[in-house]
Design an enzyme around this catalytic site. Structure first.
Site, PDB file in Angstrom:
ATOM      1  N   LYS A 195      -9.234   8.143   3.039  1.00  0.00           N
ATOM      2  CA  LYS A 195      -9.811   6.865   3.133  1.00  0.00           C
ATOM      3  C   LYS A 195     -11.082   6.718   3.884  1.00  0.00           C
ATOM      4  CE  LYS A 195      -5.118   4.532   2.806  1.00  0.00           C
ATOM      5  NZ  LYS A 195      -4.419   5.731   2.782  1.00  0.00           N
ATOM      6  N   PHE A 233       1.977  -3.143   3.882  1.00  0.00           N
ATOM      7  CA  PHE A 233       2.225  -4.828   4.343  1.00  0.00           C
ATOM      8  C   PHE A 233       3.931  -4.841   4.078  1.00  0.00           C
ATOM      9  CE2 PHE A 233      -1.986  -7.004   4.094  1.00  0.00           C
ATOM     10  CZ  PHE A 233      -2.499  -6.232   5.322  1.00  0.00           C
ATOM     11  N   GLU A 276       0.437   5.968  13.810  1.00  0.00           N
ATOM     12  CA  GLU A 276       0.563   6.814  12.875  1.00  0.00           C
ATOM     13  C   GLU A 276       0.572   8.165  13.697  1.00  0.00           C
ATOM     14  OE1 GLU A 276      -0.417   8.757   8.679  1.00  0.00           O
ATOM     15  OE2 GLU A 276      -1.915   6.892   9.247  1.00  0.00           O
ATOM     16  N   HIS A 287      -9.435   2.115   1.248  1.00  0.00           N
ATOM     17  CA  HIS A 287      -8.215   1.833   0.805  1.00  0.00           C
ATOM     18  C   HIS A 287      -8.123   1.446  -0.466  1.00  0.00           C
ATOM     19  CE1 HIS A 287      -4.114   1.253   1.483  1.00  0.00           C
ATOM     20  NE2 HIS A 287      -4.047   0.688   2.536  1.00  0.00           N
ATOM     21  N   HIS A 320      -2.227   8.319   6.473  1.00  0.00           N
ATOM     22  CA  HIS A 320      -2.514   6.961   5.834  1.00  0.00           C
ATOM     23  C   HIS A 320      -3.762   6.375   6.396  1.00  0.00           C
ATOM     24  CE1 HIS A 320      -1.757   2.996   4.185  1.00  0.00           C
ATOM     25  NE2 HIS A 320      -1.652   2.450   5.292  1.00  0.00           N
ATOM     26  N   CYS A 339       0.678  -1.387  -0.016  1.00  0.00           N
ATOM     27  CA  CYS A 339      -0.022   0.008   0.183  1.00  0.00           C
ATOM     28  C   CYS A 339       0.886   1.284  -0.129  1.00  0.00           C
ATOM     29  CB  CYS A 339      -1.032  -0.090   1.307  1.00  0.00           C
ATOM     30  SG  CYS A 339      -1.932  -1.669   1.140  1.00  0.00           S
TER      31      CYS A 339
END
Length: 566
Positions: A488, A553, A468, A493, A457, A317
């Protein structure tokens, strides 16, 4: 003792030079004392012949001469200096040795003490020349002039075009206006029957056409991630004023494409597996190339005739940000003048949905899709899959100015790091994220105080959002102007395309002076300050510098920074 050493230091240095230039003749050849001091060594090297015996006599005399020099130095500089002098005095044969007419003297040179030019001799000398580096340091035979790289002004990178394919529209202005109004693009999945799945919602693109952008023949064969990519890429060109006439004037060798994908052609690959159940003869001959992540960039370059840097990056991502940063670096290094960069993904198919369900990463709020994606809200239960593409037209500033391009924003820099911790979970203390942000600031030369907008994110996952947020507060917590939001919350996402689409949102915020709201943020997590997060309505903000984060990931972290062009 220390005082004595300091007093004798200049004298010792002079003596070293004297030994090198007077005792050993000033040449940089190999000293016989390095070849061996014992009779056994001399026999082994020179043999037992008549000339060998003569040579050993000269070596013995030379050694005696060198020993007397060492004794003198030792008495002046102390015994601790003797080891140094041994190695220094051992670099070259003495004058008496050079005066020899023995056959072996040809290996070291003649009485005029010339440096051997024969390569074979040079190799031999190097092999037995363990102290050569020190000799050069004490008295270099020749000053080596090193050319310094001329100081050049760093090439600046600007954004001159944008293209998107998203659940909220396929035009940058339509897309961003929907974000400003808090419209959600998340709904029930219609592309296939997902009644048996625990998650049945996504940021799915309901209507999409490649008419006028992709050849009909290719549209029937390509995976959707490639169709999204090509369409968004060509829209970015059109948005950037790259007309046919401008295209003809471009140096194609200095134009490149760097658009990535996290998942690649999953539909094409899945269809090939189903066909193989019947027979390999039923398989699509394009299943291999159209499933690979690089083929979208390659096909777009083929269509445009662009022969510059062309490849894709896949870092889950964080893919888009990695592509944008590397594309910008090609321009900064002078390897390209124009680059299309970003990301694309289309994984809302049974195998994609099933895979993320198996990871237990998706929200199951099926009864109320528009409320499912809720970054930083205490009632979040996972992220919502989305699909689409985002492409930026990056251009070298002077190149853009020469053609009269409309400059939306300037790319200042970015960074990437790795958590090196877990495949899917963020590092517990957010160390990787914090390091990434700090490196992005350092690389771009932007101060913490100047960053007053962050497109986070924040995917709506329990662990990721909070880690985050904590890292951002640790870095920017002293800035009272800071505003943070998550795109998002309205589109889900978009996996590998997320960073590029969110970069478009950040650039649109710079252009318009408005930042979009965080929807569904009703009960913030404990410790989350709502005053830092944008509320349920759009907010006015004159942006100094905008930072956009993307994490993937594998522990991939990325941060990129844009600012108004000045």
């Amino acid at each position: 003792m220390a005082a004595a050493s300091s007093v004798t230091s200049p004298l010792c240095t002079w003596l070293v030079a004297a030994c090198m230039s007077v005792t050993c003749g000033g040449d940089q050849s190999t000293c016989p004392s390095m070849l061996g001091s014992s009779s056994h060594s001399n026999k082994r090297l020179f043999g037992g012949s008549k000339w060998g015996r003569r040579k050993r006599v000269f070596l013995s005399k030379c050694s005696s001469e060198l020993q007397s020099q060492r004794d003198l130095i030792s008495s002046l500089c102390g015994s601790s200096f003797q080891g140094l002098m041994t190695s220094c005095l051992a670099f070259e044969p003495c004058n008496q040795y050079y005066a020899s007419n023995a056959p072996f003297s040809s290996l070291f040179g003649s009485t005029n003490v010339r440096v051997p030019s024969n390569r074979r001799h040079t190799r031999f000398n190097r092999a037995v020349h363990s102290g050569e580096a020190m000799a050069v340091a004490v008295q270099p035979s020749k000053e080596v002039a090193t050319k310094k790289k001329p100081v050049t002004k760093q090439r600046r990178v600007v954004v001159t075009g944008m293209g998107v394919v998203t659940p909220l529209g396929h035009d940058p202005d339509v897309f961003y206006n929907n974000l400003l109004e808090g419209v959600s693009g998340i709904s029930e999945i219609e592309a296939f029957d997902c009644a048996q799945f625990p998650t049945r919602i996504a940021g799915e693109i309901k209507s999409f056409s490649t008419d006028g952008w992709v050849a009909p023949k290719l549209s029937k064969r390509m995976d959707k991630f490639m169709l999204y990519m090509l369409t968004a890429g060509k829209k970015a060109l059109a948005d950037g004023g790259i007309t046919e006439d401008v295209m003809n004037e471009l140096d194609k060798a200095r134009c490149g494409v760097l658009i990535g994908s996290a998942m690649g052609g999953m539909k094409v690959f899945n269809d090939a597996i189903e066909a193989l159940r019947i027979s390999y003869k039923k398989m699509n001959p394009f299943c291999v190339p159209f499933a690979t992540t690089n083929m979208g960039s390659a096909m777009l370059a083929m269509d445009l005739g662009w022969m510059g840097p062309n490849y894709s990056i896949s870092t889950a991502c964080a893919t888009s940000n990695f592509c944008i940063m590397n594309a910008a670096n090609h321009i900064i290094r002078g390897e390209a003048d124009v680059m299309l960069s970003g990301g694309s993904d289309a994984a809302i198919i049974p195998i994609g949905l099933g895979g993320f369900v198996a990871c237990r990463a998706l929200s199951q709020r099926n009864s109320d899709p528009t409320k499912a994606s809720r970054p930083w809200d205490s009632n979040r239960d996972g992220f919502v899959m989305g699909e689409g593409a985002g492409v930026l037209l990056l251009e070298e500033l002077e190149h853009a100015k020469r053609r009269g391009a409309n400059i939306y924003a300037e790319f200042l820099g970015g960074s990437f790091t790795c958590d090196a911790y877990h495949m899917t979970e963020p590092h517990p203390d957010g160390a990787g994220v914090l390091l990434c942000v700090e490196k992005a600031l350092a690389q771009s030369g932007v101060s913490r105080e100047d960053v007053n907008y962050i497109n986070a994110h924040a995917t709506s996952t329990p662990a990721g959002d909070l880690k985050e947020y904590q890292a951002l507060l640790q870095c920017f917590g002293q800035n009272p102007e800071l505003r943070v939001n998550s795109t998002k919350s309205m589109i889900g996402h978009l996996l590998g395309a997320a960073g590029a689409v969110e970069a478009v949102a950040a650039i649109q915020a710079i252009r318009t002076g408005w930042v979009h709201p965080n929807v569904n943020l009703e009960n913030p997590d404990e410790g989350v300050d709502k005053n830092v997060l944008v509320g349920p309505k759009k907010e006015r903000l004159i942006i100094k510098a905008a930072l956009s984060n993307s994490f993937g990931f594998g522990g991939h972290n990325s941060s990129i920074i844009f600012a108004p062009y000045k």
